[in-house]
Design a protein around this motif. Structure first.
Motif, PDB file in Angstrom:
ATOM      1  N   ASP A 278       0.840  -1.199   0.000  1.00  0.00           N
ATOM      2  CA  ASP A 278       0.000   0.000   0.000  1.00  0.00           C
ATOM      3  C   ASP A 278       0.877   1.252   0.000  1.00  0.00           C
ATOM      4  O   ASP A 278       0.494   2.292  -0.509  1.00  0.00           O
ATOM      5  N   ILE A 279       2.020   1.100   0.649  1.00  0.00           N
ATOM      6  CA  ILE A 279       2.931   2.235   0.783  1.00  0.00           C
ATOM      7  C   ILE A 279       4.272   1.852   0.161  1.00  0.00           C
ATOM      8  O   ILE A 279       4.818   0.794   0.478  1.00  0.00           O
ATOM      9  N   LYS A 304       1.483  -2.765   5.032  1.00  0.00           N
ATOM     10  CA  LYS A 304       2.035  -3.295   3.787  1.00  0.00           C
ATOM     11  C   LYS A 304       2.916  -2.248   3.106  1.00  0.00           C
ATOM     12  O   LYS A 304       2.435  -1.415   2.323  1.00  0.00           O
ATOM     13  N   ALA A 305       4.194  -2.292   3.451  1.00  0.00           N
ATOM     14  CA  ALA A 305       5.152  -1.337   2.878  1.00  0.00           C
ATOM     15  C   ALA A 305       6.086  -2.058   1.913  1.00  0.00           C
ATOM     16  O   ALA A 305       6.277  -3.274   2.009  1.00  0.00           O
ATOM     17  N   GLY A 306       6.649  -1.325   0.990  1.00  0.00           N
ATOM     18  CA  GLY A 306       7.623  -1.876   0.036  1.00  0.00           C
ATOM     19  C   GLY A 306       8.695  -0.841  -0.278  1.00  0.00           C
ATOM     20  O   GLY A 306       8.530   0.345   0.046  1.00  0.00           O
ATOM     21  N   LEU A 307       9.777  -1.292  -0.885  1.00  0.00           N
ATOM     22  CA  LEU A 307      10.877  -0.378  -1.241  1.00  0.00           C
ATOM     23  C   LEU A 307      11.069  -0.345  -2.749  1.00  0.00           C
ATOM     24  O   LEU A 307      11.195  -1.389  -3.392  1.00  0.00           O
ATOM     25  N   LYS A 327      -0.287   1.226  -8.333  1.00  0.00           N
ATOM     26  CA  LYS A 327      -0.632   0.116  -7.434  1.00  0.00           C
ATOM     27  C   LYS A 327      -0.508   0.443  -5.948  1.00  0.00           C
ATOM     28  O   LYS A 327      -0.989  -0.338  -5.135  1.00  0.00           O
ATOM     29  N   VAL A 328       0.069   1.565  -5.599  1.00  0.00           N
ATOM     30  CA  VAL A 328       0.169   1.892  -4.161  1.00  0.00           C
ATOM     31  C   VAL A 328      -0.698   3.107  -3.822  1.00  0.00           C
ATOM     32  O   VAL A 328      -1.032   3.910  -4.685  1.00  0.00           O
ATOM     33  N   LYS A 329      -1.057   3.220  -2.537  1.00  0.00           N
ATOM     34  CA  LYS A 329      -1.895   4.337  -2.098  1.00  0.00           C
ATOM     35  C   LYS A 329      -1.053   5.547  -1.720  1.00  0.00           C
ATOM     36  O   LYS A 329      -1.557   6.655  -1.600  1.00  0.00           O
ATOM     37  N   ARG A 330       0.229   5.280  -1.511  1.00  0.00           N
ATOM     38  CA  ARG A 330       1.064   6.353  -0.962  1.00  0.00           C
ATOM     39  C   ARG A 330       2.533   6.065  -1.298  1.00  0.00           C
ATOM     40  O   ARG A 330       2.973   4.919  -1.180  1.00  0.00           O
ATOM     41  N   ILE A 331       3.237   7.109  -1.706  1.00  0.00           N
ATOM     42  CA  ILE A 331       4.686   6.979  -1.937  1.00  0.00           C
ATOM     43  C   ILE A 331       5.387   7.970  -1.015  1.00  0.00           C
ATOM     44  O   ILE A 331       4.997   9.140  -0.929  1.00  0.00           O
ATOM     45  N   VAL A 332       6.412   7.488  -0.328  1.00  0.00           N
ATOM     46  CA  VAL A 332       7.216   8.373   0.515  1.00  0.00           C
ATOM     47  C   VAL A 332       8.644   8.366  -0.040  1.00  0.00           C
ATOM     48  O   VAL A 332       9.286   7.320  -0.131  1.00  0.00           O
ATOM     49  N   VAL A 333       9.130   9.520  -0.469  1.00  0.00           N
ATOM     50  CA  VAL A 333      10.493   9.622  -0.995  1.00  0.00           C
ATOM     51  C   VAL A 333      11.403  10.051   0.146  1.00  0.00           C
ATOM     52  O   VAL A 333      11.196  11.104   0.751  1.00  0.00           O
ATOM     53  N   VAL A 334      12.355   9.197   0.444  1.00  0.00           N
ATOM     54  CA  VAL A 334      13.265   9.476   1.560  1.00  0.00           C
ATOM     55  C   VAL A 334      14.662   9.716   0.995  1.00  0.00           C
ATOM     56  O   VAL A 334      15.201   8.888   0.267  1.00  0.00           O
ATOM     57  N   GLU A 335      15.243  10.859   1.300  1.00  0.00           N
ATOM     58  CA  GLU A 335      16.568  11.177   0.768  1.00  0.00           C
ATOM     59  C   GLU A 335      17.295  12.141   1.698  1.00  0.00           C
ATOM     60  O   GLU A 335      16.659  12.945   2.378  1.00  0.00           O
TER      61      GLU A 335
END
Lengths: 385, 273
Positions: A278-279, A304-307, A327-335
């Motif tokens: 989902d994320i 349900k998180a993925g990378l 396909k995901v409800k949310r994307i978090v960009v970490v940098e």
């Protein structure tokens, strides 16, 4: 003989070993922390195999000498960090327009300016893409482990040779200085690409002529009997300067197209548990290691998180990001910057899903716990529920 | 009809050149080509590298392995070429600004390494291509478009600089004494090490006009009347030297050459194997 050698190796060392395996025989540069071991090891190893190392008087001289050696027929590399990468931008543009294959390593450090010399940062995402002036495309790769530094350096050389272009290898200080177990395959297993040499007679050779269905010209080296001209000015296929608008348009378009049209060959991403997630956390380099750990913990907690990890940072993995966004409800960009890659991810994926950024820059790594709490807090969900 | 030299060594399809009427760059370029011809070098093994500016366009007109690089960096590019392919004769063409302002650091270090590159500076005392701004060799007091009230910088003696930095062949010539210039380039190429030849040339369009130096012929006459050969120059009193400048072979020395020294390191390992 064993089919591989297992070693404990530092990231910067793996970069040199990979470069040599790919055929690097010339290195010119200027030492700067945290990339110095790349210069030091190149100085030690290259003459042993008949290669050349030279410590130039400055960063601009370093990349200039590398391009000169490339035009003379060698496989070449230079390495730098932060402020040195800024100085190399002039040469980077020259390598783009003259189509001189070369690998430019940037072991990033905190900035702006001299910033944080020995601390990690991921601040040159956009400088790698747009640092030199003018419009062009670029290839930039971003490994996340010592083993991957070895493989990605080989890939960087192969892409540089195949597409006659500078390839940037972005690295993180912590991985460059970290020691990990690495398996080095026997050379016979390696896929090594060499630039296409001209097959025509010297009289008929045009250094920037492309054949039907191919956007990359064949490349002779100086001293090989093909006398040709190289210039940073806009040039026709003969290599000589031209002010003609059609010539300019054709050249610039071809420089862009030869990379953008071959994204299927160039772009490499690695996905972890994104199939049902989902994320999705989008991260690269050292940050992706924290993100992977965060994904595992979030999964244990029932989230349900993925990378999604781009190994090819440029050209952008648009197709793959688009698929992810659907396909995901949310994307978090970490940098480890204030949101440079986020801008691109949001541009592509923002139409279909919510894209957020978690960026921090203070010389400390972003930890799995920070990522977990950012994901769990979900300010957006709270405000809309 | 073009001369035999042009037919043999120039890319005639790229002519005519872009230089202004009265410019001395053609004479310097001819001297370089004539020197290559006299030495009987293989065109495939000659590499001419230039920076940016009027003089640096010469590389495009010459039928060798040629490279028109970035501003001031010709020597850095040439260093990479020479180290990668020691069998090439590497010649650098540069202007006074290109060589000693933006490229000053590269000049010092190429000379210090004594790498086997021959550098020919087309010195017209101005930035020609950008429109006549003052350069590091514009005499103090002279005008440029960025020195409308007269330049207050001290001007560089490029030969002294090249010598002090470690060059092993240093000479100065002018476009008036074209045959001497040919000889100087020949000697520079023959020297195993860093060779530096300053060729004084004319820019009537900008430097000449801005400083009321007259037409191209007047500027040539100035070079003729004020250039004193080193043998005679040393005998002059300080008063007699005033307003004059020295030409000829100014310095020659023998010192370990960079690429050969590096080759020794490589060979020390091949012996081990």
């Amino acid at each position: 003989m064993a089919d591989k050698t297992i070693k404990l190796m530092q990231g910067n060392e793996a970069c040199v070993e990979g470069a040599i395996a790919a055929g690097m025989r010339f290195y010119a540069g200027y030492p700067i922390t945290p990339s110095t071991e790349i210069a030091e090891l190149s100085a030690e190893k290259l003459p042993k195999i008949g290669g050349k190392f030279i410590q130039m008087e400055d960063e601009i001289a370093g990349i200039s000498a590398v391009i000169g050696a490339s035009i003379a027929g060698e496989k070449v590399m230079t390495a730098t960090s932060g402020p040195g990468f800024s100085l190399k931008q002039e040469g980077l543009g020259y390598a783009v327009i003259t189509e001189a294959p070369c690998v430019i390593v940037n072991v990033q450090r905190g900035g702006p300016s001299t910033g944080l010399p020995t601390a990690p940062a991921q601040g040159e995402i956009m400088q790698a893409r747009w640092g030199t002036h003018g419009d062009h495309s670029i290839i930039a790769l971003y490994p996340w482990s010592v083993k991957e530094i070895y493989n990605t350096t080989i890939k960087a050389f192969n892409l540089a040779e195949k597409y006659r272009t500078p390839v940037i290898l972005l690295m993180d200080e912590v991985i460059a200085h970290m020691r990990e177990k690495i398996e080095i395959p026997n050379n016979t297993e390696l896929e090594v690409y060499n630039r296409k040499k001209p097959t025509c007679s010297p009289e008929n050779y045009k250094p920037y002529e492309v054949k039907e269905g191919d956007l990359v010209p064949e490349m002779a080296g100086f001293g090989e009997g093909y006398r040709f001209h190289v210039t940073g000015l806009v040039h026709s296929e003969s290599g000589f300067p031209s002010g003609n608008e059609k010539v300019a348009e054709n050249l610039i378009n071809r420089l862009i197209d030869k990379i953008e049209d071959n994204k299927d060959d160039i772009v490499e991403v690695s996905e972890y548990l994104t199939e049902d997630s989902d994320i999705a956390i989008v991260a690269f380099g050292a940050t992706a290691r924290s993100a992977k750990s965060a994904v595992d913990t979030l999964r244990e907690d029932g989230i349900k998180a993925g990378l999604f990890r781009p190994i090819t940072i440029w050209p952008l993995a648009e197709k793959e990001l688009l698929e992810l966004s659907k396909k995901v409800k949310r994307i978090v960009v970490v940098e480890m910057n204030m949101g440079q890659y986020y801008l691109e991810v949001d541009r592509i994926a923002g139409k279909f899903t919510k894209v957020e950024k978690y960026g921090r820059l203070n010389g400390e790594l972003i930890t799995p716990e920070e990522i977990i709490s950012f994901v769990k807090e979900d300010q957006y969900a709270k405000s809309t529920n | 009809m073009p001369s035999q030299l042009i037919n043999e060594f120039f890319r005639t399809e790229n002519l005519p050149h872009i230089w202004c009427p009265g410019c001395g760059n053609g004479i310097v370029t001819r001297a370089i080509v004539k020197a290559i011809d006299n030495l009987g070098l293989d065109k495939d093994k000659v590499c001419v590298v230039s920076g940016i500016g009027c003089s640096s366009r010469a590389s495009g007109y010459l039928d060798f392995n040629t490279m028109h690089t970035t501003h001031g960096r010709a020597l850095a590019f040439a260093t990479g070429i020479k180290l990668a392919k020691p069998e090439l004769t590497v010649i650098v063409i540069t202007g006074d600004g290109d060589c000693s302002a933006i490229g000053g650091n590269h000049l010092i270090h190429a000379a210090r390494r004594n790498i086997d590159i021959t550098t020919i500076v087309f010195n017209n005392s101005t930035y020609g291509m950008t429109g006549g701004q003052y350069s590091p060799t514009t005499p103090t007091g002279d005008k440029g478009t960025t020195a409308p009230y007269g330049n207050i910088d001290m001007n560089f003696d490029l030969c002294e600089l090249a010598k002090a930095a470690g060059g092993t062949y240093v000479s100065r010539g002018t476009i008036f004494t074209a045959n001497m210039l040919i000889k100087q380039v020949e000697e520079g190429i023959k020297n195993k090490g860093f060779s530096f030849i300053e060729a004084l040339t004319t820019c009537p369009t900008y430097y000449g006009r801005k400083n009321k130096k007259g037409e191209a012929v007047d500027m040539m006459n100035y070079l003729k009347e004020n250039a004193i050969n080193i043998a005679a120059y040393d005998k002059l009193t300080d008063e007699q030297k005033d307003g004059k400048f020295v030409v000829g072979e100014l310095y020659k020395n023998t010192r370990a050459e960079y690429v050969e020294e590096y080759q020794k390191i490589i060979e020390s390992f091949s012996k081990e194997r």
